[in-house]
Design a protein around this motif. Structure first.
Motif, PDB file in Angstrom:
ATOM      1  N   MET A  14      28.515   2.038  88.565  1.00  0.00           N
ATOM      2  CA  MET A  14      28.795   3.361  88.035  1.00  0.00           C
ATOM      3  C   MET A  14      29.709   4.132  88.984  1.00  0.00           C
ATOM      4  O   MET A  14      30.640   4.822  88.547  1.00  0.00           O
ATOM      5  CB  MET A  14      27.490   4.124  87.812  1.00  0.00           C
ATOM      6  N   ARG A  15      29.470   4.004  90.293  1.00  0.00           N
ATOM      7  CA  ARG A  15      30.292   4.709  91.273  1.00  0.00           C
ATOM      8  C   ARG A  15      31.751   4.247  91.194  1.00  0.00           C
ATOM      9  O   ARG A  15      32.675   5.077  91.259  1.00  0.00           O
ATOM     10  CB  ARG A  15      29.740   4.482  92.681  1.00  0.00           C
ATOM     11  N   GLN A  16      31.972   2.943  91.058  1.00  0.00           N
ATOM     12  CA  GLN A  16      33.342   2.436  90.968  1.00  0.00           C
ATOM     13  C   GLN A  16      34.058   3.003  89.746  1.00  0.00           C
ATOM     14  O   GLN A  16      35.236   3.376  89.812  1.00  0.00           O
ATOM     15  CB  GLN A  16      33.317   0.902  90.893  1.00  0.00           C
ATOM     16  N   MET A  17      33.338   3.068  88.633  1.00  0.00           N
ATOM     17  CA  MET A  17      33.951   3.628  87.428  1.00  0.00           C
ATOM     18  C   MET A  17      34.272   5.108  87.596  1.00  0.00           C
ATOM     19  O   MET A  17      35.357   5.572  87.217  1.00  0.00           O
ATOM     20  CB  MET A  17      33.021   3.431  86.233  1.00  0.00           C
ATOM     21  N   GLU A  40      37.770   9.281  87.498  1.00  0.00           N
ATOM     22  CA  GLU A  40      37.758  10.692  87.890  1.00  0.00           C
ATOM     23  C   GLU A  40      37.224  11.577  86.772  1.00  0.00           C
ATOM     24  O   GLU A  40      37.849  12.570  86.364  1.00  0.00           O
ATOM     25  CB  GLU A  40      39.164  11.138  88.308  1.00  0.00           C
ATOM     26  N   VAL A  41      36.048  11.203  86.245  1.00  0.00           N
ATOM     27  CA  VAL A  41      35.381  11.998  85.221  1.00  0.00           C
ATOM     28  C   VAL A  41      33.938  12.224  85.648  1.00  0.00           C
ATOM     29  O   VAL A  41      33.458  11.633  86.616  1.00  0.00           O
ATOM     30  CB  VAL A  41      35.415  11.289  83.848  1.00  0.00           C
ATOM     31  N   SER A  42      33.240  13.065  84.898  1.00  0.00           N
ATOM     32  CA  SER A  42      31.838  13.321  85.196  1.00  0.00           C
ATOM     33  C   SER A  42      30.980  12.145  84.727  1.00  0.00           C
ATOM     34  O   SER A  42      31.396  11.349  83.874  1.00  0.00           O
ATOM     35  CB  SER A  42      31.382  14.607  84.515  1.00  0.00           C
ATOM     36  N   ARG A  43      29.759  12.080  85.247  1.00  0.00           N
ATOM     37  CA  ARG A  43      28.842  11.025  84.842  1.00  0.00           C
ATOM     38  C   ARG A  43      28.525  11.134  83.340  1.00  0.00           C
ATOM     39  O   ARG A  43      28.407  10.120  82.651  1.00  0.00           O
ATOM     40  CB  ARG A  43      27.555  11.097  85.668  1.00  0.00           C
ATOM     41  N   ALA A  44      28.386  12.352  82.842  1.00  0.00           N
ATOM     42  CA  ALA A  44      28.082  12.544  81.419  1.00  0.00           C
ATOM     43  C   ALA A  44      29.219  12.008  80.539  1.00  0.00           C
ATOM     44  O   ALA A  44      28.976  11.359  79.512  1.00  0.00           O
ATOM     45  CB  ALA A  44      27.837  14.024  81.129  1.00  0.00           C
ATOM     46  N   THR A  45      30.477  12.290  80.948  1.00  0.00           N
ATOM     47  CA  THR A  45      31.630  11.797  80.184  1.00  0.00           C
ATOM     48  C   THR A  45      31.664  10.278  80.199  1.00  0.00           C
ATOM     49  O   THR A  45      31.914   9.627  79.169  1.00  0.00           O
ATOM     50  CB  THR A  45      32.933  12.357  80.764  1.00  0.00           C
ATOM     51  N   LEU A  46      31.421   9.679  81.378  1.00  0.00           N
ATOM     52  CA  LEU A  46      31.435   8.227  81.486  1.00  0.00           C
ATOM     53  C   LEU A  46      30.338   7.612  80.621  1.00  0.00           C
ATOM     54  O   LEU A  46      30.567   6.596  79.947  1.00  0.00           O
ATOM     55  CB  LEU A  46      31.265   7.803  82.947  1.00  0.00           C
ATOM     56  N   ASN A  47      29.161   8.208  80.616  1.00  0.00           N
ATOM     57  CA  ASN A  47      28.082   7.675  79.781  1.00  0.00           C
ATOM     58  C   ASN A  47      28.456   7.705  78.300  1.00  0.00           C
ATOM     59  O   ASN A  47      28.154   6.765  77.556  1.00  0.00           O
ATOM     60  CB  ASN A  47      26.795   8.480  80.012  1.00  0.00           C
ATOM     61  N   ARG A  48      29.121   8.768  77.884  1.00  0.00           N
ATOM     62  CA  ARG A  48      29.558   8.847  76.484  1.00  0.00           C
ATOM     63  C   ARG A  48      30.596   7.769  76.186  1.00  0.00           C
ATOM     64  O   ARG A  48      30.567   7.129  75.131  1.00  0.00           O
ATOM     65  CB  ARG A  48      30.125  10.235  76.175  1.00  0.00           C
ATOM     66  N   ASP A  49      31.527   7.559  77.126  1.00  0.00           N
ATOM     67  CA  ASP A  49      32.546   6.529  76.933  1.00  0.00           C
ATOM     68  C   ASP A  49      31.917   5.145  76.831  1.00  0.00           C
ATOM     69  O   ASP A  49      32.280   4.338  75.967  1.00  0.00           O
ATOM     70  CB  ASP A  49      33.554   6.551  78.087  1.00  0.00           C
ATOM     71  N   GLY A 107      25.097  -3.688  88.376  1.00  0.00           N
ATOM     72  CA  GLY A 107      26.297  -3.089  87.800  1.00  0.00           C
ATOM     73  C   GLY A 107      26.445  -3.494  86.345  1.00  0.00           C
ATOM     74  O   GLY A 107      25.640  -4.270  85.808  1.00  0.00           O
ATOM     75  N   TYR A 108      27.479  -2.973  85.700  1.00  0.00           N
ATOM     76  CA  TYR A 108      27.774  -3.338  84.316  1.00  0.00           C
ATOM     77  C   TYR A 108      28.575  -4.641  84.314  1.00  0.00           C
ATOM     78  O   TYR A 108      29.514  -4.814  85.103  1.00  0.00           O
ATOM     79  CB  TYR A 108      28.557  -2.241  83.620  1.00  0.00           C
ATOM     80  N   ALA A 109      28.209  -5.550  83.401  1.00  0.00           N
ATOM     81  CA  ALA A 109      28.881  -6.849  83.343  1.00  0.00           C
ATOM     82  C   ALA A 109      29.039  -7.273  81.893  1.00  0.00           C
ATOM     83  O   ALA A 109      28.278  -6.856  81.005  1.00  0.00           O
ATOM     84  CB  ALA A 109      28.081  -7.897  84.110  1.00  0.00           C
ATOM     85  N   LEU A 110      30.034  -8.098  81.652  1.00  0.00           N
ATOM     86  CA  LEU A 110      30.240  -8.641  80.318  1.00  0.00           C
ATOM     87  C   LEU A 110      29.101  -9.587  79.958  1.00  0.00           C
ATOM     88  O   LEU A 110      28.653 -10.370  80.791  1.00  0.00           O
ATOM     89  CB  LEU A 110      31.576  -9.396  80.241  1.00  0.00           C
TER      90      LEU A 110
END
Length: 323
Positions: A22-25, A30-39, A59-62
């Protein structure tokens, strides 16, 4: 960075490494955590990108590897807003160049998907469509079914059995052809083909087709050098091999436009001291070249060859007699 570009960035990161934190993303986007979660939720639930949180990798993985080494087959995901605008502009141009609807059934679904992606991001696609004006001149109606069969034969390298109307002779002939090129020229469609009846290369107007049937027999292949020699070496589309070079001289007034035009890839041009413009173009048959010379009115003079100069003069005389 707009939302579509963020989708592209996230997908690229997921494909480039085993897992993404999550930190890398957050640092990359350069967005907020809430925006990233929505994306992430939109990409997973609406776009169907196969990824999930992997507790062992932290982390997130395929969860599924793409069949293609570069991307998943998810049209539009990797377009930025600017790229979508560019594609929509091209699609709008195609739709306006094709008022008969040849390509509309295939373009509209793709265009709708792009518009949807853009609307989910930062803007609307409607403005581009409203601001583009394309005015075709002399466009002739083409039967959609014939066009599609022709394109199929061209791509699959098959022969066609056609009935073709000759405007010069006023007759319809049946012939087998091996299509080589599909050409959009001066607001109309043509195709270059090897004609098995005439045993030579010819250009055909698609609107002059009276019937088209796809054959199982493989098309006869013509090497690229021969095709260039016949279809590209001289002026216009119906001229065949280059036989002569026309030298044209334009007035200083007309030179302002013609000097920026490409009449032929192999043209030779010279700006003369008095501001006039001299153009040399290779040609085979001269009828199409003569028509374009006459379009320039009194602002052009044929310098050479003498045969072309005489034909243009005779044409002007016949026009004068008519008026």
């Amino acid at each position: 960075m707009d939302r579509t570009e963020r989708f592209y960035k996230i997908q690229t990161m997921l494909m480039a490494q085993p897992s993404v934190t999550m930190r890398q993303m957050l640092e990359t986007l350069e967005v907020s955590r809430a925006t990233l979660n929505r994306d992430l939720a939109y990409m997973r639930d609406r776009l169907g990108i196969p990824f999930a949180w992997n507790s062992s990798l932290r982390g997130y993985a395929l969860t599924q590897q793409p069949s293609n080494a570069r991307t998943f087959e998810l049209p539009g995901v990797w377009f930025s807003e600017q790229e979508i605008h560019s594609v929509l502009t091209m699609l709008e141009m195609i739709s306006k160049l094709e008022p008969g609807g040849l390509l509309a059934p295939h373009i509209l679904p793709f265009k709708s998907r792009l518009e949807g992606l853009l609307d989910e991001g930062t803007g609307s696609a409607k403005e581009a469509s409203a601001r583009i004006r394309i005015i075709p001149m002399g466009q002739r109606k083409v039967v959609s079914e014939y066009f599609q069969i022709l394109a199929q034969a061209l791509i699959n390298r098959k022969r066609l059995l056609i009935k073709y109307y000759s405007r010069q002779e006023g007759t319809v002939s049946e012939r087998t052809v091996s299509p080589q090129h599909l050409v959009y020229y001066r607001d109309n469609w043509y195709f270059d083909a090897y004609c098995h009846l005439r045993e030579g290369l010819r250009s055909f107007a698609v609107d002059a087709l009276r019937s088209v049937d796809l054959l199982e027999e493989a098309a006869q292949e013509i090497d690229a050098a021969t095709l260039r020699e016949v279809f590209e070496s001289s002026y216009g589309i119906f001229n065949g091999k280059q036989r002569q070079v026309a030298t044209l001289k334009f007035t200083p007034f007309r030179a302002q436009w013609v000097a920026n035009e490409i009449w032929h890839p192999d043209q030779v041009s010279t700006m003369l001291p008095d501001g006039s413009y001299q153009l040399e173009v290779p040609y085979g048959e001269d009828w199409e070249l003569i028509q374009d010379i006459l379009r320039q009115g009194s602002d052009v003079e044929v310098i050479a060859p003498p045969t072309l100069r005489d034909k243009v003069r005779d044409m002007i005389e016949r026009m004068r007699e008519r008026y």
